[in-house]
Design a protein around this motif. Structure first.
Motif, PDB file in Angstrom:
ATOM      1  N   PHE A   1       6.546  13.439   1.237  1.00 53.07           N
ATOM      2  CA  PHE A   1       6.311  12.414   2.253  1.00 53.07           C
ATOM      3  C   PHE A   1       7.629  11.689   2.463  1.00 53.07           C
ATOM      4  CE2 PHE A   1       2.096  13.004   0.370  1.00 53.07           C
ATOM      5  CZ  PHE A   1       1.300  13.125   1.495  1.00 53.07           C
ATOM      6  N   THR A   2       8.349  12.075   3.530  1.00 53.79           N
ATOM      7  CA  THR A   2       9.585  11.389   3.847  1.00 53.79           C
ATOM      8  C   THR A   2       9.254  10.031   4.460  1.00 53.79           C
ATOM      9  OG1 THR A   2       9.739  12.206   6.126  1.00 53.79           O
ATOM     10  CG2 THR A   2      10.625  13.640   4.378  1.00 53.79           C
ATOM     11  N   MET A   3      10.274   9.252   4.776  1.00 57.30           N
ATOM     12  CA  MET A   3      10.026   7.964   5.410  1.00 57.30           C
ATOM     13  C   MET A   3       9.424   8.130   6.801  1.00 57.30           C
ATOM     14  SD  MET A   3      10.340   5.632   3.325  1.00 57.30           S
ATOM     15  CE  MET A   3       9.966   4.385   4.544  1.00 57.30           C
ATOM     16  N   HIS A   4       9.608   9.296   7.406  1.00 50.47           N
ATOM     17  CA  HIS A   4       8.932   9.566   8.687  1.00 50.47           C
ATOM     18  C   HIS A   4       7.426   9.509   8.503  1.00 50.47           C
ATOM     19  CE1 HIS A   4       8.006  11.511  12.527  1.00 50.47           C
ATOM     20  NE2 HIS A   4       7.158  12.264  11.843  1.00 50.47           N
ATOM     21  N   GLU A   5       6.927  10.173   7.465  1.00 48.68           N
ATOM     22  CA  GLU A   5       5.478  10.158   7.211  1.00 48.68           C
ATOM     23  C   GLU A   5       5.001   8.772   6.793  1.00 48.68           C
ATOM     24  OE1 GLU A   5       6.656  14.022   7.703  1.00 48.68           O
ATOM     25  OE2 GLU A   5       7.328  12.924   5.915  1.00 48.68           O
ATOM     26  N   VAL A   6       5.802   8.070   5.973  1.00 48.96           N
ATOM     27  CA  VAL A   6       5.420   6.715   5.570  1.00 48.96           C
ATOM     28  C   VAL A   6       5.306   5.809   6.790  1.00 48.96           C
ATOM     29  CG1 VAL A   6       6.116   4.675   4.255  1.00 48.96           C
ATOM     30  CG2 VAL A   6       6.416   6.960   3.258  1.00 48.96           C
ATOM     31  N   ASP A   7       6.261   5.908   7.696  1.00 45.34           N
ATOM     32  CA  ASP A   7       6.231   5.087   8.917  1.00 45.34           C
ATOM     33  C   ASP A   7       5.071   5.476   9.827  1.00 45.34           C
ATOM     34  OD1 ASP A   7       8.493   3.723   8.114  1.00 45.34           O
ATOM     35  OD2 ASP A   7       9.878   4.968   9.273  1.00 45.34           O
ATOM     36  N   ARG A   8       4.869   6.761   9.962  1.00 46.25           N
ATOM     37  CA  ARG A   8       3.882   7.243  10.934  1.00 46.25           C
ATOM     38  C   ARG A   8       2.439   7.084  10.429  1.00 46.25           C
ATOM     39  NH1 ARG A   8       4.786  12.573  14.608  1.00 46.25           N
ATOM     40  NH2 ARG A   8       2.981  12.303  15.975  1.00 46.25           N
ATOM     41  N   LEU A   9       2.222   7.396   9.147  1.00 52.86           N
ATOM     42  CA  LEU A   9       0.875   7.365   8.590  1.00 52.86           C
ATOM     43  C   LEU A   9       0.525   6.021   7.972  1.00 52.86           C
ATOM     44  CD1 LEU A   9       0.851  10.828   6.774  1.00 52.86           C
ATOM     45  CD2 LEU A   9      -0.126  10.293   9.012  1.00 52.86           C
ATOM     46  N   GLY A  10       1.549   5.329   7.470  1.00 51.79           N
ATOM     47  CA  GLY A  10       1.325   4.124   6.694  1.00 51.79           C
ATOM     48  C   GLY A  10       1.223   4.467   5.217  1.00 51.79           C
ATOM     49  N   MET A  11       1.624   3.537   4.368  1.00 49.69           N
ATOM     50  CA  MET A  11       1.644   3.806   2.934  1.00 49.69           C
ATOM     51  C   MET A  11       0.255   4.081   2.386  1.00 49.69           C
ATOM     52  SD  MET A  11       3.465   4.330   0.275  1.00 49.69           S
ATOM     53  CE  MET A  11       5.120   3.652   0.520  1.00 49.69           C
ATOM     54  N   SER A  12      -0.757   3.432   2.910  1.00 51.01           N
ATOM     55  CA  SER A  12      -2.114   3.641   2.411  1.00 51.01           C
ATOM     56  C   SER A  12      -2.543   5.095   2.563  1.00 51.01           C
ATOM     57  CB  SER A  12      -3.107   2.726   3.141  1.00 51.01           C
ATOM     58  OG  SER A  12      -4.423   2.968   2.713  1.00 51.01           O
ATOM     59  N   LYS A  13      -2.355   5.667   3.736  1.00 48.85           N
ATOM     60  CA  LYS A  13      -2.743   7.058   3.984  1.00 48.85           C
ATOM     61  C   LYS A  13      -1.867   8.015   3.171  1.00 48.85           C
ATOM     62  CE  LYS A  13      -5.434   8.268   6.421  1.00 48.85           C
ATOM     63  NZ  LYS A  13      -6.865   8.635   6.199  1.00 48.85           N
ATOM     64  N   VAL A  14      -0.573   7.708   3.072  1.00 48.14           N
ATOM     65  CA  VAL A  14       0.326   8.539   2.277  1.00 48.14           C
ATOM     66  C   VAL A  14      -0.153   8.607   0.831  1.00 48.14           C
ATOM     67  CG1 VAL A  14       2.636   8.605   1.226  1.00 48.14           C
ATOM     68  CG2 VAL A  14       2.392   8.323   3.692  1.00 48.14           C
ATOM     69  N   MET A  15      -0.508   7.467   0.262  1.00 46.75           N
ATOM     70  CA  MET A  15      -0.943   7.440  -1.127  1.00 46.75           C
ATOM     71  C   MET A  15      -2.287   8.140  -1.302  1.00 46.75           C
ATOM     72  SD  MET A  15       1.558   6.322  -2.748  1.00 46.75           S
ATOM     73  CE  MET A  15       0.718   6.442  -4.330  1.00 46.75           C
ATOM     74  N   GLU A  16      -3.179   7.983  -0.359  1.00 42.38           N
ATOM     75  CA  GLU A  16      -4.456   8.696  -0.436  1.00 42.38           C
ATOM     76  C   GLU A  16      -4.226  10.202  -0.512  1.00 42.38           C
ATOM     77  OE1 GLU A  16      -6.770   7.544   2.906  1.00 42.38           O
ATOM     78  OE2 GLU A  16      -7.179   5.509   2.150  1.00 42.38           O
ATOM     79  N   GLN A  17      -3.354  10.702   0.384  1.00 44.23           N
ATOM     80  CA  GLN A  17      -3.084  12.134   0.408  1.00 44.23           C
ATOM     81  C   GLN A  17      -2.319  12.586  -0.828  1.00 44.23           C
ATOM     82  OE1 GLN A  17      -1.355  13.409   4.130  1.00 44.23           O
ATOM     83  NE2 GLN A  17      -2.871  12.306   5.367  1.00 44.23           N
ATOM     84  N   ALA A  18      -1.377  11.747  -1.284  1.00 47.28           N
ATOM     85  CA  ALA A  18      -0.594  12.096  -2.472  1.00 47.28           C
ATOM     86  C   ALA A  18      -1.483  12.182  -3.705  1.00 47.28           C
ATOM     87  CB  ALA A  18       0.509  11.060  -2.687  1.00 47.28           C
ATOM     88  N   ILE A  19      -2.375  11.227  -3.862  1.00 47.09           N
ATOM     89  CA  ILE A  19      -3.279  11.217  -5.016  1.00 47.09           C
ATOM     90  C   ILE A  19      -4.197  12.433  -4.985  1.00 47.09           C
ATOM     91  CG2 ILE A  19      -5.253   9.989  -6.027  1.00 47.09           C
ATOM     92  CD1 ILE A  19      -3.774   7.366  -5.170  1.00 47.09           C
ATOM     93  N   GLU A  20      -4.702  12.752  -3.803  1.00 45.94           N
ATOM     94  CA  GLU A  20      -5.559  13.940  -3.677  1.00 45.94           C
ATOM     95  C   GLU A  20      -4.793  15.197  -4.051  1.00 45.94           C
ATOM     96  OE1 GLU A  20      -8.262  16.309  -0.324  1.00 45.94           O
ATOM     97  OE2 GLU A  20      -7.031  14.592   0.257  1.00 45.94           O
ATOM     98  N   HIS A  21      -3.572  15.311  -3.563  1.00 42.79           N
ATOM     99  CA  HIS A  21      -2.776  16.520  -3.803  1.00 42.79           C
ATOM    100  C   HIS A  21      -2.433  16.679  -5.280  1.00 42.79           C
ATOM    101  CE1 HIS A  21       0.120  19.693  -2.720  1.00 42.79           C
ATOM    102  NE2 HIS A  21       0.856  19.199  -3.700  1.00 42.79           N
TER     103      HIS A  21
END
Length: 300
Positions: free
Chosen positions: A194-214
């Motif tokens: 998750f680059t900063m592009h994904e953090v900006d686009r998805l938001g940290m909450s969604k990034v962490m949800e996906q990261a934890i699942e993965h």
């Protein structure tokens, strides 16, 4: 998370060129990490610092483009043994750096006791270089590659085995500075980033949800490796390789809070705090606050 925490300091500054990061464990302690954790109800044992040797000449590359290799190997081997002991005693290993080369030993010690280890790498950099791809030869840019079994055998086989983690069990969060060799390796191995592009686009909450699942799909435990240069330098100025445009202080707290709620983290390290480059110990204090959030600290 386990109620017993073993703190292990690693005053290492030989994985990179800027002196001062060896004082990181001391200033994190000074910022109150033990008191913060004890206030949350944890039994904290501070095991002190791993002893780091000093070569007669610093920043010397060997023929494989690896600086200060022998001292880095020795320190990481000792760290791996200390971490393995903590895990065997049913304690949560909390490692304080020091530069990020110490992650080689951290992961070697943890993975020795975990069948399938997941890793969350919260960092501005991928740390996926090898001696062949590194522009500098600094080993603090190689620990994730070494833990994947990629690179010089003296680094990949610390702890007596390799690899420590599989590519599909790794998530990198906050990346915004990758060398060409690292980008190729990420694509080749299919590493989740998750680059900063994904953090900006998805938001940290969604990034962490996906990261934890993965990172929990096929794992028995998850190690958090947090480099303070992951944060934007506005919030963590005391780091050796700052990169503008990173997550905010608040976004990173949210990430730690979500990890606390998930209960998946079984070991962690916080690295690259350099008080010489800091402003009024701001970066160490940020590290302690983030550690508090990781271990369940809440306002209400």
């Amino acid at each position: 998370m386990k109620q017993k925490i073993s703190i292990i300091g690693v005053p290492m500054d030989l994985g990179q060129m800027r002196r001062g990061v060896d004082m990181g464990p001391s200033v994190i302690r000074y910022a109150g990490v033990v008191e913060r954790l004890e206030a949350l109800g944890y039994a904290v044992e501070d095991r002190g610092d791993v002893k780091i040797g000093r070569p007669s000449t610093l920043d010397v590359k060997n023929d494989d483009n690896l600086k200060d290799l022998n001292v880095v190997i020795e320190a990481n081997q000792t760290l791996a043994e200390e971490v393995s002991k903590a895990v065997a005693e049913d304690a949560f290993p909390l490692i304080l750096g020091g530069d990020h080369s110490i992650a080689i030993g951290s992961l070697a010690g943890v993975a020795d006791k975990v069948d399938q280890l997941g890793v969350i790498w919260y960092d501005a950099h991928g740390d996926l270089n090898t001696g062949e791809t590194s522009p500098s030869g600094n080993i603090h840019g190689m620990p994730l590659a070494a833990s994947l079994g990629i690179g010089h055998p003296s680094l990949t086989e610390i702890g007596g085995y390799a690899p420590k983690v599989r590519p599909e069990n790794v998530v990198i969060i906050g990346a915004r500075s990758l060398d060409e060799g690292e980008r190729e390796l990420i694509k080749e191995k299919g590493i989740k980033v998750f680059t900063m592009h994904e953090v900006d686009r998805l938001g940290m909450s969604k990034v962490m949800e996906q990261a934890i699942e993965h990172v929990t799909k096929n794992t028995d435990g998850v190690h958090l490796s947090l480099d303070l240069d992951a944060l934007d330098p506005l919030y963590a100025p005391g780091v050796g390789t700052p990169v503008i445009g990173g997550p905010t202080y608040r976004e990173t707290h949210l990430a730690m809070e979500m990890l606390a709620e998930s209960g998946i983290i079984t070991s962690a390290e916080f690295v690259e705090v350099n008080p010489i480059l800091d402003v009024k110990n701001q970066t160490a204090e940020a590290a302690v606050a983030l550690i508090g959030s990781l271990f369940g600290e809440k306002l209400l």
